[in-house]
Design a protein around this motif. Structure first.
Motif, PDB file in Angstrom:
ATOM      1  N   UNK A  13       3.737 -10.402  -3.246  1.00 30.83           N
ATOM      2  CA  UNK A  13       2.699 -11.061  -2.440  1.00 30.83           C
ATOM      3  C   UNK A  13       2.507 -10.124  -1.331  1.00 30.83           C
ATOM      4  N   UNK A  14       3.287  -9.110  -0.967  1.00 28.44           N
ATOM      5  CA  UNK A  14       3.112  -8.287   0.474  1.00 28.44           C
ATOM      6  C   UNK A  14       3.687  -7.024   0.179  1.00 28.44           C
ATOM      7  N   UNK A  15       3.379  -5.866   0.872  1.00 29.36           N
ATOM      8  CA  UNK A  15       3.895  -4.687   1.067  1.00 29.36           C
ATOM      9  C   UNK A  15       5.295  -4.681   1.639  1.00 29.36           C
ATOM     10  N   UNK A  16       6.084  -3.982   1.305  1.00 31.32           N
ATOM     11  CA  UNK A  16       7.606  -3.719   2.213  1.00 31.32           C
ATOM     12  C   UNK A  16       7.553  -2.481   2.632  1.00 31.32           C
ATOM     13  N   UNK A  17       8.097  -2.512   3.731  1.00 36.32           N
ATOM     14  CA  UNK A  17       8.316  -1.018   4.470  1.00 36.32           C
ATOM     15  C   UNK A  17       9.860  -0.917   4.931  1.00 36.32           C
ATOM     16  N   UNK A  18      10.357   0.298   4.572  1.00 34.75           N
ATOM     17  CA  UNK A  18      11.893   0.375   4.679  1.00 34.75           C
ATOM     18  C   UNK A  18      11.870   1.977   5.535  1.00 34.75           C
ATOM     19  N   UNK A  29       9.268   6.626   5.973  1.00 33.22           N
ATOM     20  CA  UNK A  29       9.404   5.207   5.562  1.00 33.22           C
ATOM     21  C   UNK A  29       9.034   5.153   3.944  1.00 33.22           C
ATOM     22  N   UNK A  30       9.691   4.123   3.406  1.00 30.77           N
ATOM     23  CA  UNK A  30       9.289   4.039   1.848  1.00 30.77           C
ATOM     24  C   UNK A  30       8.463   2.710   1.857  1.00 30.77           C
ATOM     25  N   UNK A  31       7.224   2.595   1.278  1.00 34.21           N
ATOM     26  CA  UNK A  31       6.453   1.488   1.283  1.00 34.21           C
ATOM     27  C   UNK A  31       6.393   1.305  -0.077  1.00 34.21           C
ATOM     28  N   UNK A  32       6.472  -0.185  -0.374  1.00 36.30           N
ATOM     29  CA  UNK A  32       6.408  -0.539  -1.764  1.00 36.30           C
ATOM     30  C   UNK A  32       5.255  -1.334  -1.677  1.00 36.30           C
ATOM     31  N   UNK A  33       4.233  -1.205  -2.541  1.00 39.34           N
ATOM     32  CA  UNK A  33       3.242  -1.720  -2.649  1.00 39.34           C
ATOM     33  C   UNK A  33       2.788  -2.263  -4.256  1.00 39.34           C
ATOM     34  N   UNK A  34       2.253  -3.604  -4.326  1.00 38.48           N
ATOM     35  CA  UNK A  34       1.959  -3.884  -5.495  1.00 38.48           C
ATOM     36  C   UNK A  34       0.527  -4.227  -5.722  1.00 38.48           C
ATOM     37  N   UNK A  35      -0.306  -3.206  -5.324  1.00 36.86           N
ATOM     38  CA  UNK A  35      -1.931  -3.366  -5.651  1.00 36.86           C
ATOM     39  C   UNK A  35      -2.592  -3.903  -4.233  1.00 36.86           C
ATOM     40  N   UNK A  36      -1.799  -3.953  -3.229  1.00 31.63           N
ATOM     41  CA  UNK A  36      -2.555  -4.636  -1.989  1.00 31.63           C
ATOM     42  C   UNK A  36      -3.613  -3.403  -1.593  1.00 31.63           C
ATOM     43  N   UNK A  37      -4.836  -3.716  -1.130  1.00 29.01           N
ATOM     44  CA  UNK A  37      -5.575  -2.754  -0.677  1.00 29.01           C
ATOM     45  C   UNK A  37      -6.519  -3.225   0.628  1.00 29.01           C
ATOM     46  N   UNK A  38      -6.940  -2.439   1.321  1.00 27.59           N
ATOM     47  CA  UNK A  38      -7.794  -2.597   2.434  1.00 27.59           C
ATOM     48  C   UNK A  38      -9.023  -3.277   2.257  1.00 27.59           C
ATOM     49  N   UNK A  39      -9.579  -4.159   3.032  1.00 28.12           N
ATOM     50  CA  UNK A  39     -10.916  -4.926   2.800  1.00 28.12           C
ATOM     51  C   UNK A  39     -11.876  -3.838   2.612  1.00 28.12           C
ATOM     52  N   UNK A  40     -12.781  -4.280   1.667  1.00 22.88           N
ATOM     53  CA  UNK A  40     -13.932  -3.410   1.149  1.00 22.88           C
ATOM     54  C   UNK A  40     -14.876  -3.213   2.439  1.00 22.88           C
ATOM     55  N   UNK A  41     -14.765  -3.988   3.328  1.00 23.91           N
ATOM     56  CA  UNK A  41     -16.162  -3.755   4.356  1.00 23.91           C
ATOM     57  C   UNK A  41     -15.033  -3.380   5.787  1.00 23.91           C
ATOM     58  N   UNK A  42     -15.633  -2.647   6.504  1.00 26.83           N
ATOM     59  CA  UNK A  42     -15.042  -2.339   7.860  1.00 26.83           C
ATOM     60  C   UNK A  42     -14.156  -1.177   7.556  1.00 26.83           C
TER      61      UNK A  42
END
Length: 50
Positions: A13-18, A29-42
């Motif tokens: 449900x969220x990104x993980x940072x180590x 750092x290691x970033x584990x992401x499961x498809x999270x993305x920035x908002x399309x606007x802004x």
């Protein structure tokens, strides 16, 4: 941590940072992401440079 792909977080449900390495003015750092993305606007603005 011997293998970057070992023991991946199960919570998708969220990104993980180590932090892998930290020194004056430097952080790797290691970033584990499961498809999270920035908002399309802004513009996504963060406090740190990459």
């Amino acid at each position: 941590m011997n293998n970057l792909f070992a023991k991946l977080p199960r919570d998708k449900s969220q990104e993980h940072f180590s932090d892998l390495l930290q020194a004056d003015g430097l952080r790797v750092e290691r970033i584990v992401s499961y498809g999270q993305a920035s908002p399309e606007q802004g513009w996504y603005d963060q406090e740190e440079n990459e």
